[in-house]
Write a protein that holds these residues in place. Sequence first.
Motif, short mmCIF file in Angstrom:
data_model
loop_
_atom_site.label_atom_id
_atom_site.label_comp_id
_atom_site.label_asym_id
_atom_site.label_seq_id
_atom_site.Cartn_x
_atom_site.Cartn_y
_atom_site.Cartn_z
N ALA A 161 109.88 40.06 6.38
CA ALA A 161 109.78 41.50 6.09
C ALA A 161 109.69 41.75 4.60
N THR A 162 110.49 40.99 3.82
CA THR A 162 110.42 41.13 2.36
C THR A 162 109.06 40.70 1.84
N GLU A 163 108.55 39.60 2.42
CA GLU A 163 107.23 39.12 2.00
C GLU A 163 106.15 40.14 2.32
N ALA A 164 106.24 40.74 3.52
CA ALA A 164 105.25 41.75 3.90
C ALA A 164 105.35 42.96 2.99
N HIS A 165 106.59 43.37 2.68
CA HIS A 165 106.78 44.50 1.77
C HIS A 165 106.24 44.18 0.38
N THR A 166 106.53 42.95 -0.08
CA THR A 166 106.03 42.54 -1.39
C THR A 166 104.51 42.49 -1.40
N ARG A 167 103.94 42.01 -0.28
CA ARG A 167 102.48 41.95 -0.20
C ARG A 167 101.88 43.35 -0.24
N ARG A 168 102.53 44.31 0.47
CA ARG A 168 102.03 45.69 0.43
C ARG A 168 102.14 46.27 -0.98
N LEU A 169 103.27 45.97 -1.65
CA LEU A 169 103.42 46.44 -3.03
C LEU A 169 102.37 45.83 -3.94
N TYR A 170 102.09 44.53 -3.70
CA TYR A 170 101.07 43.85 -4.52
C TYR A 170 99.70 44.47 -4.28
N GLU A 171 99.39 44.69 -2.98
CA GLU A 171 98.09 45.29 -2.67
C GLU A 171 97.98 46.70 -3.25
N LYS A 172 99.10 47.45 -3.21
CA LYS A 172 99.10 48.78 -3.81
C LYS A 172 98.90 48.69 -5.32
N ALA A 173 99.58 47.69 -5.93
CA ALA A 173 99.41 47.51 -7.37
C ALA A 173 97.97 47.13 -7.71
N GLN A 174 97.38 46.29 -6.83
CA GLN A 174 95.98 45.91 -7.05
C GLN A 174 95.08 47.14 -6.95
N GLN A 175 95.33 47.98 -5.94
CA GLN A 175 94.53 49.19 -5.79
C GLN A 175 94.71 50.11 -6.99
N ASP A 176 95.97 50.23 -7.44
CA ASP A 176 96.23 51.06 -8.62
C ASP A 176 95.52 50.50 -9.84
N HIS A 177 95.51 49.16 -9.92
CA HIS A 177 94.84 48.53 -11.06
C HIS A 177 93.34 48.79 -11.02
N VAL A 178 92.78 48.66 -9.80
CA VAL A 178 91.34 48.92 -9.65
C VAL A 178 91.03 50.38 -10.00
N GLU A 179 91.90 51.29 -9.51
CA GLU A 179 91.70 52.70 -9.82
C GLU A 179 91.83 52.96 -11.31
N MET A 181 91.22 50.79 -13.67
CA MET A 181 90.02 50.26 -14.31
C MET A 181 88.83 51.19 -14.10
N ARG A 182 88.76 51.81 -12.90
CA ARG A 182 87.67 52.74 -12.65
C ARG A 182 87.78 53.95 -13.57
N LEU A 183 89.00 54.48 -13.70
CA LEU A 183 89.19 55.63 -14.59
C LEU A 183 88.91 55.25 -16.04
N GLU A 184 89.32 54.02 -16.39
CA GLU A 184 89.05 53.57 -17.76
C GLU A 184 87.55 53.45 -18.00
N GLN A 185 86.84 52.95 -16.96
CA GLN A 185 85.39 52.85 -17.10
C GLN A 185 84.76 54.23 -17.20
N MET A 186 85.29 55.19 -16.43
CA MET A 186 84.79 56.56 -16.52
C MET A 186 85.01 57.12 -17.93
N ARG A 187 86.20 56.81 -18.50
CA ARG A 187 86.46 57.28 -19.86
C ARG A 187 85.47 56.68 -20.84
N ARG A 188 85.20 55.38 -20.66
CA ARG A 188 84.23 54.73 -21.55
C ARG A 188 82.84 55.31 -21.36
N ASP A 189 82.50 55.60 -20.09
CA ASP A 189 81.18 56.17 -19.83
C ASP A 189 81.04 57.54 -20.48
N LEU A 190 82.13 58.33 -20.40
CA LEU A 190 82.08 59.64 -21.03
C LEU A 190 81.93 59.51 -22.54
#
Length: 416
Positions: A161-179, A181-190
């Motif tokens: 259960a802890t591993e699954a929770h950690t994996r979900r947190l990691y996946e959320k962190a990955q999604q947040d990181h991707v988001e 990076m996307r926002l950072e790219q948008m800032r650079r594009d602007l």
Amino acid sequence: MKNNSHERLYLMARALLQPDSSVTDALQSTLTLGASTLKADRAALVVLDEDCEIAQTYALPSEPRLWERLTAQNLINLALYTRRPVSVPDLSADERWQSDGWNGSAYCVPILYQEEPRGVYLLLAPTRDHFDAARLRFIGEMTALTAEALENGRKLAKLQATEAHTRRLYEKAQQDHVEHMRLEQMRRDLTAMVYHDLRGPLQNVGASLSGLERVLATDEQAVVDELLRVGSQSLRRLTRMVKSLLDIERLEEGRAIVARRSTKLHNLVSDALELVYPLAREAEQLLVLDLDANLPVVSVDADMILRVLTNLIENAIKHTPTGGKITVSAGITADAIRISVTDTGPGVPLHFHDEIFDKYFRIKYVNAPNGVGLGLAFCRLAVEAHGGAISVANGTSGGAVFSFTLPIEQQNVAVV
């Protein structure tokens, strides 16, 4: 029973502690081996959860109502309450069992881990005083093995259960990181848009003003006129860009268009051609107008649709080679006016026909014009906000055809 019991205990331990074995299979196997070794003809295993509620039950043999019959005797609750084994040497002499017609003896032992209950074994044998000292020792060892296995199972479940929770947190962190990076790219594009798209008009305005300072004292009226024209044109272009940026935010939030008025489309197209003509002239491109003579009026935000037309024509000019042709056409469909801008450029690959209207999307190729993909995104939002639709197709002889529709004004109102 000594040698046999040692072998059976080894088999139980291997089944219970096998890391890749099923808990259900291991417990069922343990119950089967224990009952066989002890020569008990009926047996049950109760597994408790962390709240001491029944989580799983196993019974031998697998009679449909065996579990109900065994638990009805209350030995299990008694063993759990006292946390001590409960023995019934003679079932025939115990009134709780006489109604069932069972003979022999029973033994119920709690499964404890560090004095905390993890389950219960209930064993019934066909003979009286069946559970002698040797069998009780075996039951004790079997119970200790089971307690250790159940505790390991709990720990493993918590770990998983802890591993699954950690994996979900990691996946959320990955999604947040991707988001991020996307926002950072948008800032650079602007930033890139400000640098590339706004730099040119600003430089033109600055150069025009500097030139005017030098020639105002002279009689070179033609130079003054040209400088004024370039400066005014660049200033209008800057204004369009800033308005489009603000409108994109407003339209994405779903705000209504409030500046509608009935407008002649001929006037909008003429104004757009006037604005883009200097760019077409510099690129030595031919601008062709093909409008139906009887186009009705449209109820639009004239400034916004003018910017849609200007963006589409400028986009065609940017992507059309020197000496090419851009055609602006308009005609009536069933309930709308369709306006098209056709160029003789490379066209738009089919798999980009939907994405090209997304914000910040750009088709990249060698010598592609600079930009961050806000112009066509603004066009889509503006047209859809007017109740129309925009699309792109490739012409039969090459080039791209950008088309959009506007609903026809139904009532008679003042026309501008």
